[in-house]
Design a protein around this motif. Structure first.
Motif, PDB file in Angstrom:
ATOM      1  N   ALA A  79       0.836  -1.205   0.000  1.00 22.73           N
ATOM      2  CA  ALA A  79       0.000   0.000   0.000  1.00 22.73           C
ATOM      3  C   ALA A  79       0.870   1.254   0.000  1.00 22.73           C
ATOM      4  CB  ALA A  79      -0.942  -0.012   1.202  1.00 22.73           C
ATOM      5  N   TRP A  80       1.988   1.216   0.730  1.00 23.38           N
ATOM      6  CA  TRP A  80       2.892   2.362   0.776  1.00 23.38           C
ATOM      7  C   TRP A  80       3.506   2.620  -0.592  1.00 23.38           C
ATOM      8  CZ3 TRP A  80       3.800   6.572   3.225  1.00 23.38           C
ATOM      9  CH2 TRP A  80       4.995   7.264   3.022  1.00 23.38           C
ATOM     10  N   ARG A  81       3.940   1.567  -1.272  1.00 24.43           N
ATOM     11  CA  ARG A  81       4.508   1.734  -2.611  1.00 24.43           C
ATOM     12  C   ARG A  81       3.484   2.348  -3.567  1.00 24.43           C
ATOM     13  NH1 ARG A  81       6.914  -3.149  -1.227  1.00 24.43           N
ATOM     14  NH2 ARG A  81       5.318  -4.355  -2.306  1.00 24.43           N
ATOM     15  N   GLU A  82       2.258   1.870  -3.504  1.00 21.99           N
ATOM     16  CA  GLU A  82       1.197   2.401  -4.359  1.00 21.99           C
ATOM     17  C   GLU A  82       0.928   3.874  -4.037  1.00 21.99           C
ATOM     18  OE1 GLU A  82      -3.539   1.586  -5.150  1.00 21.99           O
ATOM     19  OE2 GLU A  82      -2.309  -0.052  -4.397  1.00 21.99           O
ATOM     20  N   PHE A  83       0.865   4.197  -2.758  1.00 22.71           N
ATOM     21  CA  PHE A  83       0.605   5.566  -2.316  1.00 22.71           C
ATOM     22  C   PHE A  83       1.721   6.508  -2.764  1.00 22.71           C
ATOM     23  CE2 PHE A  83       1.185   8.843   0.990  1.00 22.71           C
ATOM     24  CZ  PHE A  83      -0.035   9.487   0.904  1.00 22.71           C
ATOM     25  N   THR A  84       2.978   6.129  -2.511  1.00 26.53           N
ATOM     26  CA  THR A  84       4.083   7.018  -2.867  1.00 26.53           C
ATOM     27  C   THR A  84       4.210   7.184  -4.372  1.00 26.53           C
ATOM     28  OG1 THR A  84       5.694   5.207  -2.706  1.00 26.53           O
ATOM     29  CG2 THR A  84       5.404   6.600  -0.754  1.00 26.53           C
ATOM     30  N   THR A  85       3.882   6.150  -5.133  1.00 18.21           N
ATOM     31  CA  THR A  85       3.899   6.269  -6.588  1.00 18.21           C
ATOM     32  C   THR A  85       2.842   7.267  -7.047  1.00 18.21           C
ATOM     33  OG1 THR A  85       4.723   4.019  -6.875  1.00 18.21           O
ATOM     34  CG2 THR A  85       3.595   5.009  -8.758  1.00 18.21           C
ATOM     35  N   ALA A  86       1.649   7.160  -6.495  1.00 18.77           N
ATOM     36  CA  ALA A  86       0.558   8.064  -6.889  1.00 18.77           C
ATOM     37  C   ALA A  86       0.873   9.506  -6.508  1.00 18.77           C
ATOM     38  CB  ALA A  86      -0.753   7.617  -6.255  1.00 18.77           C
ATOM     39  N   ILE A  87       1.320   9.721  -5.277  1.00 17.89           N
ATOM     40  CA  ILE A  87       1.642  11.084  -4.827  1.00 17.89           C
ATOM     41  C   ILE A  87       2.819  11.640  -5.626  1.00 17.89           C
ATOM     42  CG2 ILE A  87       2.445  12.477  -2.863  1.00 17.89           C
ATOM     43  CD1 ILE A  87      -0.507  11.584  -2.704  1.00 17.89           C
ATOM     44  N   GLY A  88       3.829  10.812  -5.857  1.00 16.24           N
ATOM     45  CA  GLY A  88       4.979  11.237  -6.647  1.00 16.24           C
ATOM     46  C   GLY A  88       4.589  11.642  -8.059  1.00 16.24           C
ATOM     47  N   SER A  89       3.629  10.954  -8.622  1.00 12.88           N
ATOM     48  CA  SER A  89       3.165  11.284  -9.975  1.00 12.88           C
ATOM     49  C   SER A  89       2.507  12.654 -10.029  1.00 12.88           C
ATOM     50  CB  SER A  89       2.172  10.229 -10.457  1.00 12.88           C
ATOM     51  OG  SER A  89       2.790   8.979 -10.548  1.00 12.88           O
ATOM     52  N   VAL A  90       1.867  13.036  -8.946  1.00  9.82           N
ATOM     53  CA  VAL A  90       1.220  14.345  -8.890  1.00  9.82           C
ATOM     54  C   VAL A  90       2.239  15.436  -8.587  1.00  9.82           C
ATOM     55  CG1 VAL A  90      -0.498  15.747  -7.688  1.00  9.82           C
ATOM     56  CG2 VAL A  90      -0.999  13.355  -8.233  1.00  9.82           C
TER      57      VAL A  90
END
Length: 113
Positions: free
Chosen positions: A91-102
């Motif tokens: 979940a952390w990897r998914e979250f940081t990827t999404a936030i990083g993309s923004v």
């Protein structure tokens, strides 16, 4: 770091520092602080209720350990705790990827695995 930045990630932090073996409360605080380079400074009033909750959920077990005349409660991961930690990491990897993309729109995110 703001205390509210840790909210929602506390369980994962506690499970992660217990992955290598049992620790007592102050050692857990010290491990989080050391592994974060001193950025995260958890309070006892924050971790003990969380540890008790994680134990009630079956993610941790605890036992009393005697050091001299003092007793301290040590916490250890259960198999369910290890599984929960794996889910927290995903979940952390998914979250940081999404936030990083923004926050960094020029960087293309990797597809989820």
């Amino acid at each position: 770091m703001r205390a509210d930045a840790v909210r929602g990630h506390l369980d994962g932090l506690l499970l992660a520092v217990l992955e290598q073996g049992p620790l007592h409360g102050y050692a857990i605080i010290a491990a989080v602080q050391q592994r974060s380079g001193g950025v995260l400074d958890l309070r006892t009033g924050t971790i003990y209720p969380a540890l008790n909750r994680l134990e009630r959920l079956g993610l941790l077990t605890s036992s009393w350990d005697a050091v001299g005349e003092r007793r301290r409660r040590c916490y250890a991961l259960t198999d369910a705790g290890r599984s929960s930690l794996a889910s927290e990491r995903a979940a952390w990897r998914e979250f940081t990827t999404a936030i990083g993309s923004v926050l960094n729109p020029g960087v293309q995110p990797r597809p989820a695995t």
